[in-house]
Design a protein around this motif. Structure first.
Motif, PDB file in Angstrom:
ATOM      1  N   HIS A 152      -7.527   8.525   4.867  1.00 15.34           N
ATOM      2  CA  HIS A 152      -6.328   8.828   4.215  1.00 15.34           C
ATOM      3  C   HIS A 152      -6.230   8.302   3.181  1.00 15.34           C
ATOM      4  O   HIS A 152      -7.209   7.356   2.441  1.00 15.34           O
ATOM      5  CB  HIS A 152      -5.411   7.244   4.880  1.00 15.34           C
ATOM      6  N   ILE A 207       0.908  -0.851  -0.269  1.00 17.16           N
ATOM      7  CA  ILE A 207      -0.110  -0.400  -0.167  1.00 17.16           C
ATOM      8  C   ILE A 207       0.881   1.566   0.237  1.00 17.16           C
ATOM      9  O   ILE A 207       1.687   1.250   1.053  1.00 17.16           O
ATOM     10  CB  ILE A 207      -0.678   0.549   1.036  1.00 17.16           C
ATOM     11  N   ARG A 208       0.910   2.026  -0.805  1.00 21.26           N
ATOM     12  CA  ARG A 208       1.328   3.423  -0.181  1.00 21.26           C
ATOM     13  C   ARG A 208       0.274   4.563  -0.572  1.00 21.26           C
ATOM     14  O   ARG A 208      -0.688   4.779  -1.100  1.00 21.26           O
ATOM     15  CB  ARG A 208       1.527   3.369  -2.235  1.00 21.26           C
ATOM     16  N   THR A 209       0.273   5.032   0.717  1.00 23.00           N
ATOM     17  CA  THR A 209      -0.308   6.783   0.824  1.00 23.00           C
ATOM     18  C   THR A 209       0.594   7.630   0.816  1.00 23.00           C
ATOM     19  O   THR A 209       1.296   8.205   0.142  1.00 23.00           O
ATOM     20  CB  THR A 209      -1.154   6.693   2.429  1.00 23.00           C
ATOM     21  N   THR A 210      -1.070   8.549   1.017  1.00 17.22           N
ATOM     22  CA  THR A 210       0.563  10.821   1.123  1.00 17.22           C
ATOM     23  C   THR A 210       0.830  10.609   2.112  1.00 17.22           C
ATOM     24  O   THR A 210       1.768  11.492   2.245  1.00 17.22           O
ATOM     25  CB  THR A 210      -0.660  11.190   1.087  1.00 17.22           C
ATOM     26  N   ASN A 267      -8.353  -0.740   1.532  1.00 17.83           N
ATOM     27  CA  ASN A 267      -8.727   0.166   1.084  1.00 17.83           C
ATOM     28  C   ASN A 267      -9.574   1.075   1.338  1.00 17.83           C
ATOM     29  O   ASN A 267      -9.891   2.845   1.512  1.00 17.83           O
ATOM     30  CB  ASN A 267      -8.692  -0.227  -0.636  1.00 17.83           C
ATOM     31  N   TYR A 273       6.400   2.831   1.386  1.00 16.72           N
ATOM     32  CA  TYR A 273       5.013   1.641   1.168  1.00 16.72           C
ATOM     33  C   TYR A 273       5.104   0.955   2.416  1.00 16.72           C
ATOM     34  O   TYR A 273       5.658   0.906   3.249  1.00 16.72           O
ATOM     35  CB  TYR A 273       5.081   0.828  -0.261  1.00 16.72           C
ATOM     36  N   LEU A 329      -8.896   2.696   5.221  1.00 15.44           N
ATOM     37  CA  LEU A 329      -8.177   3.789   4.700  1.00 15.44           C
ATOM     38  C   LEU A 329      -9.305   4.681   4.650  1.00 15.44           C
ATOM     39  O   LEU A 329      -8.725   6.141   4.939  1.00 15.44           O
ATOM     40  CB  LEU A 329      -7.005   3.692   3.829  1.00 15.44           C
ATOM     41  N   SER A 355      -1.105   6.231   8.169  1.00 10.27           N
ATOM     42  CA  SER A 355      -1.405   4.836   7.757  1.00 10.27           C
ATOM     43  C   SER A 355      -0.882   3.839   7.992  1.00 10.27           C
ATOM     44  O   SER A 355      -1.467   2.966   8.329  1.00 10.27           O
ATOM     45  CB  SER A 355      -0.939   5.430   5.861  1.00 10.27           C
ATOM     46  N   VAL A 379      -5.391   7.113  -0.790  1.00 10.60           N
ATOM     47  CA  VAL A 379      -4.948   5.446  -1.387  1.00 10.60           C
ATOM     48  C   VAL A 379      -4.353   6.065  -2.387  1.00 10.60           C
ATOM     49  O   VAL A 379      -4.897   6.471  -3.320  1.00 10.60           O
ATOM     50  CB  VAL A 379      -5.245   4.589  -1.117  1.00 10.60           C
ATOM     51  N   ASN A 380      -2.724   6.200  -3.006  1.00 11.69           N
ATOM     52  CA  ASN A 380      -2.164   5.992  -4.041  1.00 11.69           C
ATOM     53  C   ASN A 380      -2.198   4.700  -4.680  1.00 11.69           C
ATOM     54  O   ASN A 380      -1.892   4.557  -6.355  1.00 11.69           O
ATOM     55  CB  ASN A 380      -1.102   7.301  -4.148  1.00 11.69           C
TER      56      ASN A 380
END
Length: 296
Positions: A275, A226-229, A267, A253, A270, A234, A277-278
């Protein structure tokens, strides 16, 4: 932890070809260091430089904290390519002959033969040994003089599964019972992965990466990537709703290894918690793929 081998910008040229290019290796006491790379990547050349069989054009080598390599190399044993054996002599007779050069009395010889599993070969000549037995005898010869570091170049190359297991068991016994550290080159990743504590990955003469066995297995774990800002926030949120042991926070990540939750649910949770999510993808861990990406 004591550093027993360290190189700094080690470089070797053959004409216009750079065989070893500014290589920085660190091996600590007790390590079984797996030196990984394709044929021609620079593994054997690097080992020859460490052993004084070839001389570097640039860079430094330290052994056991010393730059007095002539003295320090007495604490290093090696098996480069095939062992040179007296084929008409028994395992004991081979050890006895080489002990004249490298030291060791009868008690040492019999202890080493036991450690490499050749104590019961009796009058059988080395010329009649299997390839695995010859390799184990080569490791035994390298152990004369009680070295603290063994450098082995492709010790399991060409062996059948039984021979590979014999070599593996011998290395583990020497490491655990005698405290010997190892540097082992190979391209047989699955077999090395069973014993190695640290890897050095070399490609086209350059050391691409050094990584511990534990870190490597963490990177190759199956899970949801998972990649978030905001990775830190996160990761903290996911830890609050899942078991902490299932969350790995990396630089850019998060890896979630929890079979009870799906990517879709993660997802949703989050996003509902605010959050952004990218990216969210499945990671299928594979040591082989990891190495292939790095050695080409």
């Amino acid at each position: 932890m004591q550093t027993i081998l360290k190189t700094e910008n080690l470089t070797k040229r053959y004409g216009s070809k750079i065989a070893v290019n500014k290589v920085n290796i660190t091996i600590e006491k007790g390590d079984i260091y797996g030196f990984i790379g394709k044929n021609g990547a620079g593994k054997t050349t690097t080992m020859r430089l460490l052993l004084g069989m070839s001389f570097a054009d640039e860079g430094n080598i330290e052994l056991f904290g010393s730059k007095d390599l002539n003295r320090a190399r007495h604490r290093v044993g090696a098996l480069i390519e095939a062992p040179g054996l007296y084929k008409n002599c028994t395992a004991y007779e081979n050890m006895k002959r080489f002990s004249i050069l490298y030291g060791g009395n009868d008690q040492d010889i019999r202890e080493i033969l036991s450690l490499v599993g050749l104590e019961n070969t009796g009058k059988k000549k080395a010329g009649d040994f299997s390839l695995g037995m010859r390799q184990r005898l080569g490791i035994g010869l390298a152990m004369l003089g009680n070295p603290d570091l063994l450098i082995l170049d492709e010790p399991i190359n060409g062996l059948d599964p039984e021979g590979i297991k014999e070599i593996r068991d011998s290395i583990i016994r020497l490491n655990e019972e005698k405290g010997v550290s190892f540097m082992i080159s190979s391209h047989l990743l699955d077999e090395l992965g069973k014993i190695v504590t640290k890897y050095g990955i070399i490609r086209d003469g350059c050391l691409v990466e050094e990584i511990s066995s534990e870190e490597l297995h963490r990177r190759c774990t199956d899970g949801i990537r998972i990649r978030t800002t905001d990775i830190d926030k996160s990761a903290a949120f996911l830890t609050s709703i899942l078991s902490q042991s299932s969350i790995q926070k990396h630089e850019d990540y998060i890896l979630v290894s929890d079979d009870t939750v799906s990517a879709a649910v993660l997802n949703q949770k989050l996003v509902m918690a605010g959050h952004l999510v990218n990216e969210i993808t499945m990671q299928i861990g594979s040591l082989e793929n990891y190495f292939i990406e790095r050695i080409g």
